[in-house]
Design a protein around this motif. Structure first.
Motif, mmCIF file in Angstrom:
data_model
loop_
_atom_site.group_PDB
_atom_site.id
_atom_site.type_symbol
_atom_site.label_atom_id
_atom_site.label_comp_id
_atom_site.label_asym_id
_atom_site.label_seq_id
_atom_site.Cartn_x
_atom_site.Cartn_y
_atom_site.Cartn_z
ATOM 1 N N ALA A 18 0.819 -1.221 0.000
ATOM 2 C CA ALA A 18 0.000 0.000 0.000
ATOM 3 C C ALA A 18 0.845 1.259 0.000
ATOM 4 O O ALA A 18 0.435 2.289 0.491
ATOM 5 C CB ALA A 18 -0.964 0.023 1.183
ATOM 6 N N ALA A 19 2.042 1.177 -0.598
ATOM 7 C CA ALA A 19 2.904 2.358 -0.641
ATOM 8 C C ALA A 19 2.282 3.474 -1.455
ATOM 9 O O ALA A 19 2.431 4.658 -1.132
ATOM 10 C CB ALA A 19 4.261 1.988 -1.233
ATOM 11 N N SER A 20 1.570 3.102 -2.492
ATOM 12 C CA SER A 20 0.994 4.141 -3.345
ATOM 13 C C SER A 20 -0.050 4.967 -2.600
ATOM 14 O O SER A 20 -0.321 6.109 -2.954
ATOM 15 C CB SER A 20 0.339 3.504 -4.583
ATOM 16 N N ALA A 21 -0.642 4.370 -1.572
ATOM 17 C CA ALA A 21 -1.657 5.099 -0.806
ATOM 18 C C ALA A 21 -1.042 5.952 0.294
ATOM 19 O O ALA A 21 -1.734 6.702 0.953
ATOM 20 C CB ALA A 21 -2.653 4.121 -0.195
ATOM 21 N N LEU A 22 0.264 5.789 0.500
ATOM 22 C CA LEU A 22 0.927 6.531 1.562
ATOM 23 C C LEU A 22 1.808 7.650 1.023
ATOM 24 O O LEU A 22 2.444 8.362 1.777
ATOM 25 C CB LEU A 22 1.790 5.576 2.403
ATOM 26 N N GLN A 67 -13.614 9.593 8.870
ATOM 27 C CA GLN A 67 -12.933 10.278 7.765
ATOM 28 C C GLN A 67 -12.858 9.343 6.561
ATOM 29 O O GLN A 67 -11.784 8.863 6.204
ATOM 30 C CB GLN A 67 -11.528 10.690 8.192
ATOM 31 N N PRO A 68 -13.975 9.049 5.932
ATOM 32 C CA PRO A 68 -13.993 8.066 4.843
ATOM 33 C C PRO A 68 -13.182 8.477 3.628
ATOM 34 O O PRO A 68 -12.864 7.629 2.790
ATOM 35 C CB PRO A 68 -15.488 7.953 4.502
ATOM 36 N N ASP A 69 -12.845 9.765 3.510
ATOM 37 C CA ASP A 69 -12.069 10.216 2.357
ATOM 38 C C ASP A 69 -10.556 10.183 2.609
ATOM 39 O O ASP A 69 -9.780 10.528 1.718
ATOM 40 C CB ASP A 69 -12.463 11.649 1.982
ATOM 41 N N ASN A 70 -10.138 9.794 3.769
ATOM 42 C CA ASN A 70 -8.721 9.823 4.130
ATOM 43 C C ASN A 70 -8.034 8.558 3.607
ATOM 44 O O ASN A 70 -8.210 7.465 4.147
ATOM 45 C CB ASN A 70 -8.560 9.936 5.644
ATOM 46 N N LEU A 71 -7.258 8.700 2.549
ATOM 47 C CA LEU A 71 -6.619 7.545 1.927
ATOM 48 C C LEU A 71 -5.541 6.936 2.810
ATOM 49 O O LEU A 71 -5.294 5.720 2.748
ATOM 50 C CB LEU A 71 -6.030 7.938 0.570
ATOM 51 N N LEU A 72 -4.887 7.761 3.602
ATOM 52 C CA LEU A 72 -3.882 7.229 4.515
ATOM 53 C C LEU A 72 -4.530 6.258 5.501
ATOM 54 O O LEU A 72 -4.042 5.147 5.712
ATOM 55 C CB LEU A 72 -3.205 8.374 5.277
ATOM 56 N N LEU A 73 -5.652 6.669 6.079
ATOM 57 C CA LEU A 73 -6.356 5.796 7.011
ATOM 58 C C LEU A 73 -6.887 4.544 6.319
ATOM 59 O O LEU A 73 -6.843 3.443 6.879
ATOM 60 C CB LEU A 73 -7.506 6.551 7.681
ATOM 61 N N ALA A 74 -7.394 4.697 5.121
ATOM 62 C CA ALA A 74 -7.912 3.543 4.376
ATOM 63 C C ALA A 74 -6.802 2.530 4.123
ATOM 64 O O ALA A 74 -6.999 1.312 4.263
ATOM 65 C CB ALA A 74 -8.538 4.002 3.064
ATOM 66 N N SER A 75 -5.624 3.042 3.758
ATOM 67 C CA SER A 75 -4.496 2.152 3.480
ATOM 68 C C SER A 75 -4.038 1.439 4.740
ATOM 69 O O SER A 75 -3.803 0.227 4.737
ATOM 70 C CB SER A 75 -3.326 2.950 2.896
ATOM 71 N N ARG A 95 -12.583 -1.083 -0.867
ATOM 72 C CA ARG A 95 -13.633 -0.380 -1.622
ATOM 73 C C ARG A 95 -13.496 1.131 -1.474
ATOM 74 O O ARG A 95 -13.750 1.884 -2.424
ATOM 75 C CB ARG A 95 -15.008 -0.860 -1.164
ATOM 76 N N SER A 96 -13.082 1.569 -0.303
ATOM 77 C CA SER A 96 -12.850 2.995 -0.103
ATOM 78 C C SER A 96 -11.720 3.484 -0.997
ATOM 79 O O SER A 96 -11.807 4.549 -1.612
ATOM 80 C CB SER A 96 -12.509 3.266 1.372
#
Length: 562
Positions: A18-22, A67-75, A95-96
């Motif tokens: 998940a590096a791309s999301a970080l 914070q459903p839009d937070n990609l860091l948290l999703a990753s 899915r997020s």
């Protein structure tokens, strides 16, 4: 140098994704999280730092709700959910990420497994398309498409033909072709392929042979099941055959269907990824297999192994314990469970578990042997020897093979030797050698143990020379031969072999000390002290004073390595 018959399992850093999301612009779409959000993030990271992935995953999941839009948290939620075994949370995080075009290559595997398990073949097909589009796991697309087709009553052969032409997918083609044939009821056609698989004696195909044997058991075709297993190529196959021959086949029969076949593809992928040390990806694939076919003993074994690779010993042991004692994989699972206790250095926990199992079945040699191994690793060599003796007594009554008995006698000899029970240890090692006279490991141990005591030098060196002829690439055996030459006064020759041994194991303290002694003896005193200093970095406490004295004063007769 003795090759230890028991090797402690090394701790391995888990593989991360998940590096791309970080990193990158979109990955920080919402970085201002407020005091409460920051507090939760810190709590989650603290849970990660003390190896509590389930706690970390729960905190990340709660943060993601806010914070459903937070990609860091999703990753982070995705990674921790996978590590903790929370499949549903992992899918939710994926899915997020998918809504924002931030999928990693392995994520569609979990989306596919979720859809396939829910019998949503449209969503499964979409996940297959995403697998292919993202590249790394594109080779899976025709293989999973074949099971989608089979589930809908269609013909999977077209997709299998595509898979056969793909360099990576072809690696899985034969076993998948066999499973499709069994699922479709083409038993006669598949049996010819299975007979070739048996004759080829490839250990990799053992799970396929077991699946097929259980399939034939379910179809009341005991003769074919026995035919697949009668050569006892592996321990699980021998165990299943023994169950069939004794009539203890309750809960062992299972027809091949789409869940079995599809689940096995991901089980196999997980195993292969583990071999390649892609541990996180292995865990992803093992979870996918478990979602599709949750009752597979082989699946529990693979998932447990993936948890162990990712340093989650508790979850690993939980999976192993799901395998019933009557299963073909029971002893393998118990062995891996005890290895997990050992890896966590929880020797008492491992002993308690084995005592529980032994009390339930005191006549199984493997359980006594495992207890001996665990005790030996923990340093209680005398107690280990007692359990090895009990294991041998039971194994001889059960007519174990010479090769297996030889390994038992080797373990007994090594435990006795390390416990100071000599010459009993020597007699055990000789017995191991008599049972398997062409084992490099046994010959090396037999020779080196005598060489350490400076007894029977001629026969000891002959055993080590023979071991080296058989396995010249082993640093331990090369060290033994070099040390043998040192003891017999051929110091220059000793240096050559010891340098080769150090090249293979540059951090090994025994090899470095031996080389230091040899260097000093031939006048290479600066190099000798360097080698002794290298040995001192990794030496046991009991060897430290001797090495320190050599570094300070040089080699004296009473300081020569044992």
């Amino acid at each position: 140098m003795v090759e230890a018959p028991i090797t402690r399992i090394c701790k391995i850093i888990a593989f991360g994704v998940a590096a791309s999301a970080l990193a990158g612009g979109n990955a920080y779409a919402k970085r201002t999280v407020g005091a409460e959000g920051l507090k939760q993030f810190v709590e989650a990271r603290l849970a990660e730092s003390v190896d509590r992935p389930a706690v970390a995953a729960a905190i990340y999941a709660d943060s993601l709700k806010q914070q459903p839009d937070n990609l860091l948290l999703a990753s982070k939620t995705y990674v921790k959910a996978v590590e903790a075994g929370d499949f549903d949370l992992a899918v939710k995080a994926i899915r997020s990420l998918s809504l924002r075009g931030e999928l990693d290559a392995e994520m569609p595997i979990l989306l596919f497994a979720d859809a396939f398990a829910r019998n949503d073949m449209k969503a499964a097909a979409n996940a297959s398309v995403e697998m292919e589009a993202l590249g790394n796991f594109a080779f899976l697309a025709p293989l999973v498409d074949a099971w989608i087709a089979a589930d809908g009553g269609g013909n999977p052969l077209a997709d299998l033909a595509v898979a056969e032409k793909n360099k990576t997918a072809s690696y899985y083609h034969l076993e998948q072709f066999i499973l499709h044939g069994l699922a479709r009821g083409s038993d006669d056609d598949v049996m010819a392929l299975l007979e070739k698989v048996v004759e080829q004696n490839e250990a990799r195909m053992a799970p396929v042979r077991i699946i097929a044997a259980k399939h034939f058991l379910a179809k009341k075709d005991r003769e074919r099941a026995i035919k697949l297993l009668e050569k006892k190529r592996t321990g699980p196959e021998a165990r299943l055959l023994n169950s069939i021959m004794s009539g203890n086949t309750k809960n062992l029969a299972k027809k091949v269907d789409t869940d079995v076949g599809m689940g096995f593809l991901f089980q196999r992928l997980a195993s292969d990824l583990s071999t390649q040390r892609a541990f996180f990806l292995s865990l992803v694939s093992a979870h996918a297999a478990a979602r599709i076919n949750p009752d597979s003993d082989y699946g529990h074994l693979v998932l447990g192994g993936s948890y162990a690779d990712n340093e989650n010993g508790l979850s690993a042991r939980s999976e192993y314990k799901k395998i019933a004692f009557g299963s073909a994989y029971a002893l393998q699972a118990i062995s891996m469970e005890i290895a997990s206790y050992s890896r966590d250095e929880d020797y008492l926990g491992g002993q308690e578990r084995l005592n529980e199992l032994i009390s339930q079945d005191p006549t199984t040699p493997e359980l006594k042997y495992l207890m001996g191994q665990l005790l030996q690793i923990s340093g209680d060599h005398k107690a280990a020897a007692t359990f090895f003796e009990q294991a041998i007594e039971l194994a001889e009554k059960m007519d174990f093979s010479d090769a297996l008995l030889a390994s038992y006698w080797l373990s007994l000899g090594s435990a006795q030797e390390q416990a100071g029970l000599w010459p009993a240890g020597l007699e055990a090692l000789k017995k191991a050698n008599a049972l398997q006279p062409n084992s490099a490991s046994i010959l090396n141990y037999l020779g080196y143990a005598q060489l350490e005591r400076r007894e029977n030098t001629a026969s000891a060196i002959a055993a080590i020379r023979k071991a080296h002829e058989m396995r010249s690439t082993s640093p331990a055996i090369t060290d033994s031969l070099g040390w043998a030459y040192f003891i017999t006064g051929e110091h220059e020759k000793a240096v050559g072999y010891l340098e080769l041994a150090r090249a293979g194991e540059p951090q090994d303290p025994t090899i470095n000390e031996h080389l230091g002694d040899a260097y000093w003896t031939v006048g290479r005193k600066y190099e000798a002290r360097y080698a002794w200093k290298s040995a001192k970095l990794f030496a046991d406490d009991e060897d430290m004073p001797r090495l320190a004295s050599k570094i300070d004063m040089g080699l004296k007769p009473d300081l020569v390595s044992p």
